[in-house]
Design an enzyme around this catalytic site. Structure first.
Site, short mmCIF file in Angstrom:
data_model
loop_
_atom_site.label_atom_id
_atom_site.label_comp_id
_atom_site.label_asym_id
_atom_site.label_seq_id
_atom_site.Cartn_x
_atom_site.Cartn_y
_atom_site.Cartn_z
N ASP A 119 -13.48 -8.97 10.89
CA ASP A 119 -13.90 -7.58 10.07
C ASP A 119 -13.52 -7.75 8.53
O ASP A 119 -13.89 -6.68 7.90
CB ASP A 119 -13.38 -6.28 10.57
N HIS A 120 -12.89 -8.81 7.98
CA HIS A 120 -12.75 -8.81 6.56
C HIS A 120 -13.45 -10.26 5.99
O HIS A 120 -13.47 -10.25 4.64
CB HIS A 120 -11.39 -9.00 6.30
N HIS A 127 -0.56 -3.78 11.63
CA HIS A 127 -0.91 -2.82 10.43
C HIS A 127 0.15 -1.87 10.25
O HIS A 127 0.81 -1.45 11.01
CB HIS A 127 -2.20 -2.06 11.21
N HIS A 149 -10.22 1.66 5.42
CA HIS A 149 -10.17 1.01 6.71
C HIS A 149 -8.99 1.97 7.69
O HIS A 149 -8.04 1.59 8.06
CB HIS A 149 -9.24 -0.32 6.26
#
Length: 699
Positions: free
Chosen positions: A86-87, A407, A429
């Site tokens: 996703d990055h 995270h 995000h």
């Protein structure tokens, strides 16, 4: 460059443009969502893209960031924070299918894993070939364009400075600090302030940024203490296998998988009763990438570095590798870690479909799940799910969620902001509701600290204004001898990558890539009249006129810069070009042309004497101030107004008075009078007013 006059010193403050500079920040992805992280910043004509991921719950073009908001050819720099899809997974598409021609940077571990991860992504993507965003050739070509950077290594490109810090999220994850024209922006990407079994906690930069772009994945949630969640994780898996069940742990191939393998291997070592239950790591990608982990142990925490001096910390006693369902013998209790982590497709989805109807089995979700994925769906424990062939089947296996997601939680994020105290915070995000709760909480927390919190949607532009004042350094000959009190300097302001210097024009080549040149202009004007008339009227116009020889020719010279050569049928002008010299040459040419066209209107008269000019000045002052007397012997004028007296001296051009206000009024009038009746001077004339007790100067 431009001319600039200021007090002399080794450094001075200058104001550039006089208007505010605007920084634009626009999420093309990860705005009020988790997935397809991609942030674009524009400032001072520079454009930077931060990350280039895909949305894990979508496929094909729909999974891409909203690239329509930006011209790829305008992007100077693309910085990738870490290797998660996703990055990073849009990078081959963006580099090979658009007009992007900037530079791309990531850390060494990120690039090492990038190709392996994206090769695996192409292989397991469950979509038609014509819907694929890129193929292996695109991936290979993109590798050649990627440059690598180490933590704290400062780089510069097109006036953009940047460096990165350890983000603690996965191996090689980086937070990028970007500086343009003195404005600093910190992008965290995904980061974690908690040290785990193999990674260090994210660093806190020693300098505060002007803007912090920070993830908000977990909003206001607070993570369970590491030891508590490890105990609960291992205990839950123990209960599943003890009842004869299979335990599926869907994970990303890299990142949390290595952390969980370290935990499980240690737990199995200390619990002989279940040591015969096999643990499978079903990822060929993970096995290949394990060499990268072994290579970069010096980028991990002290525990791993210490173990690495004795033995390979990633060589496990109880972990077996499998590559496909065919390699797996499903004949009893076991633990299988398989990718992908959100059960979209691949081996983890195949095993889930096989085991979901047996109540003895269990699935352990160890990290964050994006909306729209099967992993997110089963957390609400529906009675039925749809398998890969489209059939609805009962969901009987137990579903467990224990977050090992690396995270930042609320405590980590708020402490990070507390320490840095950035005036502007941009949240990205995070799902909309979580992000809104975090924004509300932070606004209350910092309402007295003047910290602005923003949470833009995809495509929404945040505009932040910054003062354009900059510091210019005086260098070279101009700085020789240091600053002098009340002295002035003239030089060129040279701007290079938003750094400003004031230099002597003769030294321009030493402090820039620019070169100086001198243009000599010549002009011939037809003229058949009497040159004495021309000379007379030029002397009435300018006070610095000399008769001399130049290059062996009789010459009239003005200000030692303009040379006038009289010839039999023309007059030639020669001068070194500059704005002032060009203006003087134009005025002389105008005098010559007017005399040539109307010779009868121009005659040689007697030179005006100083006495005549003093009388003219006295007459004009009398009209303004009334009582004026002239002393021709001493070349002075006496003015009386309402009982106050002032004296004007012709020789020094000084106004003396005990009344500062009267002296100022007379001096202002004299400035206009002199401009009208005196020849143009090569130097500026200062009228000094001796007003007790201070000496005042007027220009």
């Amino acid at each position: 460059s431009k001319m600039y006059t200021a007090p002399l010193g080794t450094s001075i403050e200058i104001e550039v443009d006089g208007k505010m500079d605007v920084l634009e920040i626009r999420p093309l992805g990860a705005g009020n969502e988790v997935g397809r992280s991609c942030i674009v910043m524009k400032f001072k004509g520079k454009t930077i893209m931060l990350d280039c991921g895909i949305h894990p719950a979508l496929t094909g073009m729909a999974a891409l960031p909203f690239f329509d908001f930006v011209d790829p050819a305008s992007i100077d720099l693309l910085l990738v924070s870490h290797f998660h899809l996703d990055h990073i997974a849009s990078l081959p598409y963006f580099l090979e299918k658009t007009h992007f021609n900037g530079r791309v940077f990531m850390t060494y571990p990120t690039k090492a894993i990038y190709k392996m991860l994206l090769t695996d992504y192409i292989r397991i993507s469950n979509i038609a070939v014509d819907e694929m965003l890129f193929d292996e050739q695109d991936l290979n070509r993109s590798m050649e364009k990627i440059e690598q950077v180490m933590f704290h290594q400062e780089e510069e490109h097109n006036g953009i400075k940047f460096w990165c810090y350890n983000a603690g999220h996965v191996l090689g994850a980086a937070m990028f600090m970007v500086e343009i024209a003195g404005v600093k922006i910190l992008y965290t990407g995904d980061f974690s302030r908690q040290e785990d079994r193999h990674l260090m906690a994210a660093e806190i930069p020693t300098m505060s940024p002007d803007v912090l772009i920070v993830e908000s994945t977990y909003g206001v949630q607070v993570h369970e203490p590491r030891k508590d969640r490890e105990k609960r994780f291992c205990g839950t898996i123990n209960r599943i296998v003890s009842r004869g069940g299979r335990c599926l742990i869907p994970v990303f191939a890299l990142g949390r998988a290595q952390e969980l393998l370290l935990i499980l291997d240690e737990y199995w070592n200390s619990h002989p009763r279940i040591s015969d239950v096999p643990i499978y790591y079903a990822s060929t990608l993970g096995k290949r990438c394990m060499t990268v982990y072994q290579t970069y142990t010096e980028m991990m925490n002290s525990n791993i570095r210490r173990q690495a001096t004795i033995a390979n910390p990633f060589k496990f006693n109880h972990i077996r590798d499998i590559t496909s369902v065919e390699d797996f013998k499903d004949d009893g209790p076991c633990v299988v870690m398989a990718s992908p982590g959100m059960l979209q497709s691949g081996l983890s989805r195949q095993l889930f479909d096989m085991w979901c109807q047996n109540k003895n089995n269990g699935v352990m979700i160890p990290g964050y799940c994006v909306e729209g994925t099967l992993a997110k769906t089963i957390l609400s424990e529906p009675s039925e799910v749809e398998n890969m062939d489209g059939r609805r089947v009962p969901l009987n296996l137990s579903v467990h969620y224990i977050s090992f997601s690396a995270h930042s939680d609320f405590n980590g994020t708020s402490t990070f902001i507390d320490t840095l105290s950035p005036p502007n915070v941009i949240l990205v995000h995070g799902e909309k509701n979580e992000m809104q709760r975090l924004q509300n909480n932070l606004e209350i927390r910092y309402e007295e600290k003047d910290i602005l919190i923003h949470s833009p949607k995809n495509g929404e532009c945040i505009r932040l204004e910054f003062s354009p004042k900059k510091t210019a350094k005086v260098v070279g000959n101009l700085a020789a001898g240091g600053p002098q009190h009340q002295s002035n300097l003239s030089g060129l302001i040279v701007a290079h990558d938003y750094q400003y210097s004031i230099v002597d024009p003769t030294e321009l080549h030493l402090y820039s890539t620019l070169q100086t040149s001198q243009v000599t202009q010549k002009q011939k004007i037809p003229f058949f009249g009497n040159f004495e008339i021309v000379e007379y009227h030029i002397r009435q116009m300018y006070d610095d006129v000399e008769s001399t020889e130049y290059n062996g020719r009789p010459t009239l010279q003005i200000y030692q810069t303009l040379y006038i050569y009289p010839e039999s049928e023309f007059i030639e002008l020669e001068w070194v070009s500059s704005p002032v010299n060009d203006m003087v040459a134009d005025s002389v040419a105008s005098i010559i042309l007017n005399i040539a066209c109307n010779p009868a209107n121009y005659q040689v008269g007697e030179d005006e004497k100083d006495i005549d000019r003093l009388n003219q000045i006295a007459n004009l002052l009398e009209r303004h101030f009334g009582d004026v007397k002239t002393d021709l012997e001493n070349m002075k004028i006496y003015i009386s107004v309402d009982g106050s007296d002032a004296t004007y001296e012709w020789e020094s051009r000084v106004v003396n008075s005990d009344n500062p206000s009267l002296a100022e009024q007379i001096s202002k009038s004299l400035k206009l009078i002199h401009g009208a009746i005196l020849p143009i001077s090569n130097t500026r004339t200062n009228f000094e007013m001796n007003a007790e007790p201070d000496l005042m100067e007027l220009e």
